[in-house]
Design a protein around this motif. Structure first.
Motif, PDB file in Angstrom:
ATOM      1  N   THR A   1      -7.879   4.979   2.929  1.00 14.07           N
ATOM      2  CA  THR A   1      -6.937   6.030   3.323  1.00 14.07           C
ATOM      3  C   THR A   1      -7.625   6.925   4.333  1.00 14.07           C
ATOM      4  OG1 THR A   1      -5.740   6.037   1.229  1.00 14.07           O
ATOM      5  CG2 THR A   1      -5.691   8.079   2.498  1.00 14.07           C
TER       6      THR A   1
ATOM      7  N   ILE B   1      -6.045  11.920  -3.074  1.00 11.71           N
ATOM      8  CA  ILE B   1      -6.795  10.834  -2.445  1.00 11.71           C
ATOM      9  C   ILE B   1      -7.874  11.397  -1.541  1.00 11.71           C
ATOM     10  CG2 ILE B   1      -6.710   8.786  -0.988  1.00 11.71           C
ATOM     11  CD1 ILE B   1      -3.939   8.251  -1.976  1.00 11.71           C
TER      12      ILE B   1
ATOM     13  N   ILE C   1       2.496  10.915  -4.987  1.00  9.42           N
ATOM     14  CA  ILE C   1       1.525   9.838  -5.257  1.00  9.42           C
ATOM     15  C   ILE C   1       1.145   9.811  -6.735  1.00  9.42           C
ATOM     16  CG2 ILE C   1      -0.767   8.939  -4.707  1.00  9.42           C
ATOM     17  CD1 ILE C   1      -0.521  10.285  -1.970  1.00  9.42           C
TER      18      ILE C   1
ATOM     19  N   PHE D   1       0.547  -3.929  10.129  1.00  9.84           N
ATOM     20  CA  PHE D   1      -0.683  -4.708  10.311  1.00  9.84           C
ATOM     21  C   PHE D   1      -0.647  -5.471  11.625  1.00  9.84           C
ATOM     22  CE2 PHE D   1      -2.833  -3.549   6.626  1.00  9.84           C
ATOM     23  CZ  PHE D   1      -1.988  -3.569   5.541  1.00  9.84           C
TER      24      PHE D   1
ATOM     25  N   LEU E   1      -5.705  13.792   0.902  1.00  8.09           N
ATOM     26  CA  LEU E   1      -4.373  14.112   0.361  1.00  8.09           C
ATOM     27  C   LEU E   1      -4.571  14.848  -0.966  1.00  8.09           C
ATOM     28  CD1 LEU E   1      -2.675  10.637   1.033  1.00  8.09           C
ATOM     29  CD2 LEU E   1      -2.737  12.642   2.530  1.00  8.09           C
TER      30      LEU E   1
ATOM     31  N   ASP F   1     -11.241   6.823  -1.708  1.00 12.16           N
ATOM     32  CA  ASP F   1     -10.514   5.720  -1.074  1.00 12.16           C
ATOM     33  C   ASP F   1     -10.828   5.593   0.409  1.00 12.16           C
ATOM     34  OD1 ASP F   1      -6.928   4.922  -0.751  1.00 12.16           O
ATOM     35  OD2 ASP F   1      -8.761   3.875  -0.138  1.00 12.16           O
TER      36      ASP F   1
ATOM     37  N   TYR G   1       0.840  -1.190   0.000  1.00 10.01           N
ATOM     38  CA  TYR G   1       0.000   0.000   0.000  1.00 10.01           C
ATOM     39  C   TYR G   1       0.875   1.240   0.000  1.00 10.01           C
ATOM     40  CZ  TYR G   1      -3.448  -3.540   1.159  1.00 10.01           C
ATOM     41  OH  TYR G   1      -4.248  -4.667   1.132  1.00 10.01           O
ATOM     42  N   GLY G   2       0.263   2.370  -0.320  1.00  8.53           N
ATOM     43  CA  GLY G   2       1.024   3.598  -0.463  1.00  8.53           C
ATOM     44  C   GLY G   2       1.737   4.042   0.791  1.00  8.53           C
ATOM     45  N   ASP G   3       1.243   3.557   1.942  1.00  7.77           N
ATOM     46  CA  ASP G   3       1.880   3.990   3.192  1.00  7.77           C
ATOM     47  C   ASP G   3       3.042   3.069   3.554  1.00  7.77           C
ATOM     48  OD1 ASP G   3      -0.352   2.480   5.664  1.00  7.77           O
ATOM     49  OD2 ASP G   3       0.679   1.672   3.912  1.00  7.77           O
TER      50      ASP G   3
ATOM     51  N   SER H   1       2.945  -0.253   3.938  1.00  5.63           N
ATOM     52  CA  SER H   1       2.571  -1.540   4.539  1.00  5.63           C
ATOM     53  C   SER H   1       2.374  -2.581   3.434  1.00  5.63           C
ATOM     54  CB  SER H   1       1.296  -1.401   5.366  1.00  5.63           C
ATOM     55  OG  SER H   1       0.236  -0.932   4.537  1.00  5.63           O
TER      56      SER H   1
HETATM   57  O1  LIG Z   1      -2.147   3.385   0.254  1.00  2.10           O
HETATM   58  C1  LIG Z   1      -2.957   4.218   0.486  1.00  2.10           C
HETATM   59  C2  LIG Z   1      -2.911   5.648   0.039  1.00  2.10           C
HETATM   60  C3  LIG Z   1      -1.580   6.201   0.009  1.00  2.10           C
HETATM   61  C4  LIG Z   1      -0.987   6.652   1.195  1.00  2.10           C
HETATM   62  C5  LIG Z   1       0.257   7.227   1.100  1.00  2.10           C
HETATM   63  C6  LIG Z   1       0.894   7.298  -0.125  1.00  2.10           C
HETATM   64  C7  LIG Z   1       0.282   6.814  -1.272  1.00  2.10           C
HETATM   65  C8  LIG Z   1      -0.976   6.259  -1.214  1.00  2.10           C
HETATM   66  N1  LIG Z   1      -4.080   3.987   1.139  1.00  2.10           N
HETATM   67  N2  LIG Z   1      -4.494   2.731   1.418  1.00  2.10           N
HETATM   68  C9  LIG Z   1      -5.500   2.110   0.773  1.00  2.10           C
HETATM   69  N3  LIG Z   1      -5.679   0.928   1.316  1.00  2.10           N
HETATM   70  C10 LIG Z   1      -4.783   0.771   2.317  1.00  2.10           C
HETATM   71  C11 LIG Z   1      -4.559  -0.299   3.191  1.00  2.10           C
HETATM   72  C12 LIG Z   1      -3.539  -0.176   4.133  1.00  2.10           C
HETATM   73  C13 LIG Z   1      -2.773   0.976   4.197  1.00  2.10           C
HETATM   74  C14 LIG Z   1      -2.997   2.069   3.334  1.00  2.10           C
HETATM   75  C15 LIG Z   1      -4.008   1.919   2.396  1.00  2.10           C
END
Ligand SMILES: O=C(Cc1ccccc1)Nn1cnc2ccccc21
Length: 329
Positions: A221, A303, A299, A115, A225, A218, A78-80, A82
């Motif tokens: 998230t 978002i 990104i 997680f 953003l 989303d 995921y973008g964060d 994880s």
């Molecule tokens: O991944 C992202 C959005 C994101 C955050 C930061 C940079 C780029 C994109 N959200 N997300 C959507 N589903 C998720 C599940 C777990 C963690 C984050 C999750």
């Protein structure tokens, strides 16, 4: 058929969790419904014990309807930052009275530390488009795509709320759940997300700035953003707000009263009340708070996360030409 399930906020509304029953007899897990991804994955009997810290796990060997999807694997990040990965089963999945058979249930054999640290979260249920499901060698359909043929209408709705339980409904639109009318806007699903363009925004009682914001709806998230130009304009209205490089975001004194943020949808507007934009304290003293609006730098698109979506009743219309509907509430 239709379904309706509660969405309960956790960790300062950082995520919303919903009960999902998997298998026979039912094993009920709390999953984060995520319109930003397309994998249904769960902590399971295959997740290393050291990576399970309080989560409820799915055990396919205890389900008479579980079938191993031979040779199938999945891996998602995921973008964060994880991530998780593992093997795949198909099983019966029931959400708020809506049962679907032979849904791909992705069993985690690895999960990242983020997680493991989320004791309340037992997995994710992806509600973006099946085109970005990560199962190999045979891509799998989302729960929504599997349910679609049985649904009264090919839609699901998100009604998230500030600091209290909201709802996800499948197969119908509850017209009593919102004020006024729904405004629909086009979706570009070519990258697998519910991507749309907001034609403008406003800060507080200011006039609408016709800077368009293209981003994804989303629920996975937490924050909103948006482009740094929009972020700067918003926080310029708050005397004691500042960019804190150690937190990588704008912070302000927790006592600050914040201006609202309005985003346009077609010819209508969704107003995010200022209090929704005070996300959480950054320190145990609770003196400095992290903003709910931050930059989408790096990104490639914006978002519209929970901070934005919980100000609206949102229709995810999965018909032949997908579209998004927004209404105030
Ligand atoms: O991944 C992202 C959005 C994101 C955050 C930061 C940079 C780029 C994109 N959200 N997300 C959507 N589903 C998720 C599940 C777990 C963690 C984050 C999750």
């Amino acid at each position: 058929a239709t379904g309706s399930v509660v969405a309960t906020p956790a960790q300062y509304d950082a995520e919303y969790l919903s009960p999902v029953s998997i298998g026979t007899p039912a094993q009920t897990l709390m999953l984060d419904f995520d319109t930003g991804s397309s994998d249904l994955w769960v902590f399971s009997s295959e997740t290393p014990k050291s990576s399970v810290q309080g989560q409820t796990v799915y055990n396919p060997s205890k389900s008479s309807t579980a079938k191993k999807l031979s040779g199938a694997t999945w891996k998602i990040s995921y973008g964060d930052g994880s991530s998780s990965s593992g093997s795949v089963y198909t099983d019966k999945v029931t959400i708020g009275g809506l049962s679907v058979s032979n849904v791909a249930v992705e069993s985690a054999q690895k999960v990242s530390r983020e997680f493991t640290a989320e004791a309340d979260l037992d997995g994710l249920l992806g509600l973006a488009f099946s085109s970005i499901n990560t199962v190999q060698p045979t891509q799998q359909k989302t729960f929504f795509d599997m349910a679609k043929p049985s649904l009264d209408s090919a839609v699901f709705t998100a009604d998230l709320k500030y600091g209290k339980a909201g709802k996800y409904n499948f197969g119908y639109i509850d017209d009593s759940a919102y004020n006024g009318s729904l405004t629909y806007t086009a979706v570009d699903s070519s990258n697998g997300w519910w991507m749309f363009t907001s034609p403008g925004y406003a800060v507080g009682s200011g006039t609408l700035d016709s800077t368009s914001i293209t981003g994804i709806a989303d629920t996975g998230t937490t924050l909103l953003l948006v482009p740094s130009s929009v972020v700067t304009t918003y926080y310029k209205q708050i005397r004691n707000a500042r960019y804190d490089s150690s937190q990588a975001g704008y912070v302000f004194p927790c006592s600050t009263s914040l201006p609202s943020f309005t985003y346009a949808v077609g010819n209508s507007q969704i107003v995010i009340p200022g209090k929704y934009i005070n996300f959480a304290p950054v320190d145990s003293a609770g003196s400095s708070c992290f903003g709910g609006i931050q930059s989408d730098e790096g990104i490639g698109f914006s978002i519209f996360g929970d901070v934005a979506l919980k100000a609206a009743f949102v229709v995810f219309d999965g018909s032949q030409s997908p579209r998004l509907g927004f209404a105030s509430k």
